[in-house]
Design an enzyme around this catalytic site. Structure first.
Site, PDB file in Angstrom:
ATOM      1  N   SER A 112      13.207  12.540 -42.830  1.00 31.18           N
ATOM      2  CA  SER A 112      14.114  12.958 -43.753  1.00 31.18           C
ATOM      3  C   SER A 112      13.563  13.906 -45.198  1.00 31.18           C
ATOM      4  O   SER A 112      11.930  13.240 -45.427  1.00 31.18           O
ATOM      5  CB  SER A 112      14.868  12.014 -44.636  1.00 31.18           C
ATOM      6  OG  SER A 112      14.968  12.288 -46.429  1.00 31.18           O
ATOM      7  N   TYR A 136      18.509  17.669 -45.901  1.00 26.97           N
ATOM      8  CA  TYR A 136      19.612  17.931 -46.602  1.00 26.97           C
ATOM      9  C   TYR A 136      19.406  18.816 -47.125  1.00 26.97           C
ATOM     10  O   TYR A 136      18.825  19.489 -47.738  1.00 26.97           O
ATOM     11  CB  TYR A 136      19.554  16.963 -47.334  1.00 26.97           C
ATOM     12  CG  TYR A 136      19.823  15.499 -46.539  1.00 26.97           C
ATOM     13  CD1 TYR A 136      20.819  14.857 -45.799  1.00 26.97           C
ATOM     14  CD2 TYR A 136      19.410  14.110 -47.586  1.00 26.97           C
ATOM     15  CE1 TYR A 136      21.154  13.761 -45.821  1.00 26.97           C
ATOM     16  CE2 TYR A 136      19.658  13.077 -46.401  1.00 26.97           C
ATOM     17  CZ  TYR A 136      20.976  12.167 -46.628  1.00 26.97           C
ATOM     18  OH  TYR A 136      20.985  11.545 -46.011  1.00 26.97           O
ATOM     19  N   THR A 162      21.995  16.959 -40.848  1.00 21.12           N
ATOM     20  CA  THR A 162      22.732  15.716 -41.187  1.00 21.12           C
ATOM     21  C   THR A 162      24.122  16.299 -42.005  1.00 21.12           C
ATOM     22  O   THR A 162      24.448  17.089 -43.025  1.00 21.12           O
ATOM     23  CB  THR A 162      21.743  14.740 -42.296  1.00 21.12           C
ATOM     24  OG1 THR A 162      21.151  14.727 -41.490  1.00 21.12           O
ATOM     25  CG2 THR A 162      23.681  13.762 -42.647  1.00 21.12           C
ATOM     26  N   GLY A 270      22.920   0.125 -37.075  1.00 18.43           N
ATOM     27  CA  GLY A 270      23.154  -1.558 -36.963  1.00 18.43           C
ATOM     28  C   GLY A 270      22.758  -2.049 -34.888  1.00 18.43           C
ATOM     29  O   GLY A 270      22.708  -2.795 -34.513  1.00 18.43           O
TER      30      GLY A 270
HETATM   31  C1  FNR Z   1      19.668   6.054 -44.774  1.00 17.42           C
HETATM   32  N1  FNR Z   1      20.449   7.534 -43.161  1.00 17.42           N
HETATM   33  C2  FNR Z   1      19.063   8.773 -44.122  1.00 17.42           C
HETATM   34  N2  FNR Z   1      20.029  10.016 -43.031  1.00 17.42           N
HETATM   35  C3  FNR Z   1      19.737  11.120 -43.295  1.00 17.42           C
HETATM   36  O1  FNR Z   1      20.110  11.863 -42.164  1.00 17.42           O
HETATM   37  N3  FNR Z   1      19.071  11.305 -44.416  1.00 17.42           N
HETATM   38  C4  FNR Z   1      18.443  10.838 -44.987  1.00 17.42           C
HETATM   39  O2  FNR Z   1      17.688  10.426 -45.985  1.00 17.42           O
HETATM   40  C5  FNR Z   1      18.596   9.277 -44.639  1.00 17.42           C
HETATM   41  N4  FNR Z   1      18.114   8.497 -45.877  1.00 17.42           N
HETATM   42  C6  FNR Z   1      18.190   6.751 -45.242  1.00 17.42           C
HETATM   43  C7  FNR Z   1      17.810   5.751 -46.516  1.00 17.42           C
HETATM   44  C8  FNR Z   1      18.408   4.339 -46.077  1.00 17.42           C
HETATM   45  C9  FNR Z   1      17.436   3.632 -47.192  1.00 17.42           C
HETATM   46  C10 FNR Z   1      18.787   4.012 -45.020  1.00 17.42           C
HETATM   47  C11 FNR Z   1      19.117   2.695 -44.445  1.00 17.42           C
HETATM   48  C12 FNR Z   1      19.799   4.820 -44.198  1.00 17.42           C
HETATM   49  C13 FNR Z   1      20.373   7.035 -42.593  1.00 17.42           C
HETATM   50  C14 FNR Z   1      19.862   6.162 -41.109  1.00 17.42           C
HETATM   51  O3  FNR Z   1      19.255   7.847 -40.768  1.00 17.42           O
HETATM   52  C15 FNR Z   1      20.497   6.299 -40.232  1.00 17.42           C
HETATM   53  O4  FNR Z   1      21.576   6.982 -40.215  1.00 17.42           O
HETATM   54  C16 FNR Z   1      21.221   5.060 -40.563  1.00 17.42           C
HETATM   55  O5  FNR Z   1      20.143   4.072 -41.302  1.00 17.42           O
HETATM   56  C17 FNR Z   1      21.542   3.790 -39.239  1.00 17.42           C
HETATM   57  O6  FNR Z   1      22.038   2.723 -39.377  1.00 17.42           O
HETATM   58  P1  FNR Z   1      20.584   1.685 -39.272  1.00 17.42           P
HETATM   59  O7  FNR Z   1      19.875   1.895 -38.029  1.00 17.42           O
HETATM   60  O8  FNR Z   1      20.111   1.511 -41.073  1.00 17.42           O
HETATM   61  O9  FNR Z   1      21.812   0.500 -39.113  1.00 17.42           O
END
Ligand code: FNR
Length: 363
Positions: A112, A136, A162, A270
């Site tokens: 990220s 981002y 994203t 999930g």
């Molecule tokens: C994320 N996610 C996320 N996605 C992204 O594109 N850039 C980011 O910086 C972040 N940061 C982030 C922080 C935290 C703490 C979480 C839990 C999630 C989303 C992540 O990439 C992913 O799409 C989801 O976490 C998938 O779902 P599960 O496996 O957490 O259920």
């Protein structure tokens, strides 16, 4: 036999328990929480729980092989460590620990743009890992193009935008505790201004494979293909962005049908167990992203904790494939899946019934 590190953790729920003990309440809620009613979070799990297996028997399954090819590389499992902002909150080395775990175990890593220690240091920490950079947008077209150039120069194999984050959602677990992550807020308006013309510009300027993360309809998957996007990442951000979305396993069939195998599909949301990953591949995904479970592995034991988590997922996957009657991913298809009433409430960590209610985040 599957190679294993020596570890005290025999089950995934033991890693969750350890992470829960080590994290303060703010960081725990930042990991497990979602938007407003957390309906989308629950639908991710419910969509997975609404699929049962149709196993086949009396086939020689002594040669189970869960490896795969992705971006020209052989991986031990079809997994991507999903992009997570702020991994440094859970393990001192942050993104460095995650990428080293990916390299050590043999899965792909997606960094990220809001994760420390940044794209160059992460590249140097694990030069041989299959690394992807996720952005981002926090600046204009020149700013985006400069970062894409940096990612290519640092040896990242693909670039991911994203696109489900036009606005940052209201995550009430954080708001209620007045908990915000510093550095996360400025220049967010650039994300809201992103359009398909930015996608077209990136494709015309850079040869690196482009992934769009946060696709949730067949219409947008088709548009992405028309704009030359190389991979579709089906995601609802783990239920952390739009509330009242569909579970990603509910979304997947229309995307598989729209794309007709023309580009690989990544999915997340999930996927906490080996059997979840098997369901995604049977339904037509090529790769699965691991979000919260990655944070849990790192919080439980930094790089070693995450490697152990991947080993346990691998054991679950091998056993699941063998019990379904297949040796390889190529043998698996939708005929191994069947709709079924869900047995869980969809809680974030509801895949681990041996955890207490608090640890499963039921409150
Ligand atoms: C994320 N996610 C996320 N996605 C992204 O594109 N850039 C980011 O910086 C972040 N940061 C982030 C922080 C935290 C703490 C979480 C839990 C999630 C989303 C992540 O990439 C992913 O799409 C989801 O976490 C998938 O779902 P599960 O496996 O957490 O259920």
């Amino acid at each position: 036999m599957i190679p294993n590190s020596s570890s005290d953790f025999l089950t995934l729920h033991e890693l969750v328990k350890k992470a829960r003990q080590k994290l303060n309440h703010d960081n725990w809620d930042y990991i497990v929480g979602g938007t407003e009613t957390e309906t989308t979070v629950r639908r991710n799990r419910l969509a997975l729980d609404s699929i049962a297996f149709r196993p086949r028997v009396l086939r020689d399954v002594s040669q189970v092989d869960a490896s795969t090819q992705f971006l020209g590389r052989k991986l031990r499992l079809p997994l991507i460590l999903a992009p997570i902002g702020g991994l440094e909150l859970f393990a001192p080395e942050g993104g460095g620990a995650a990428v080293k775990a990916a390299q050590q175990f043999g899965v792909s890593h997606m960094l990220s743009s809001v994760c420390e220690p940044g794209l160059d240091a992460v590249a140097q920490a694990a030069p041989d890992a299959l690394r992807i950079f996720q952005l981002y947008t926090r600046g204009d077209a020149d700013w985006v193009d400069a970062i894409a150039g940096q990612a290519i120069a640092a040896g990242y194999s693909a670039f991911c935008l994203t696109v489900d984050t036009a606005y940052y959602s209201r995550r009430e677990r954080d708001l209620a505790k007045r908990h915000t992550r510093s550095g996360y807020m400025p220049k967010r308006e650039f994300q809201a201004r992103l359009t398909w013309s930015d996608v077209a510009r990136l494709k015309s300027k850079f040869a690196i494979p482009l992934i769009l993360k946060g696709i949730a309809t067949a219409e947008d998957a088709t548009l992405a293909l028309e704009h030359g996007v190389d991979m579709i990442y089906v995601s609802n951000h783990g239920g952390r962005q739009l509330d009242h979305g569909r579970g990603t396993m509910e979304v997947l069939p229309e995307i598989v049908a729209a794309l007709g195998g023309r580009v690989p599909i990544i999915i997340d949301g999930g996927f906490n167990r080996g059997s979840d990953i098997v369901k995604a591949l049977a339904a037509g995904a090529s790769m699965v992203g691991i979000g919260r479970m990655q944070c849990i592995g790192l919080a439980a034991g930094a790089q070693a904790g995450l490697v152990r988590l991947l080993e346990l997922l691998e054991q679950e996957i091998h056993i699941c494939l063998g019990l379904l009657g297949v040796n390889t991913w190529a043998e698996l298809d939708r005929s191994y899946l069947h709709p079924a009433p869900p047995v869980s409430t969809g809680a974030t960590l509801g895949a681990f019934p041996l955890l207490s209610l608090d640890e499963r985040s039921f409150y």
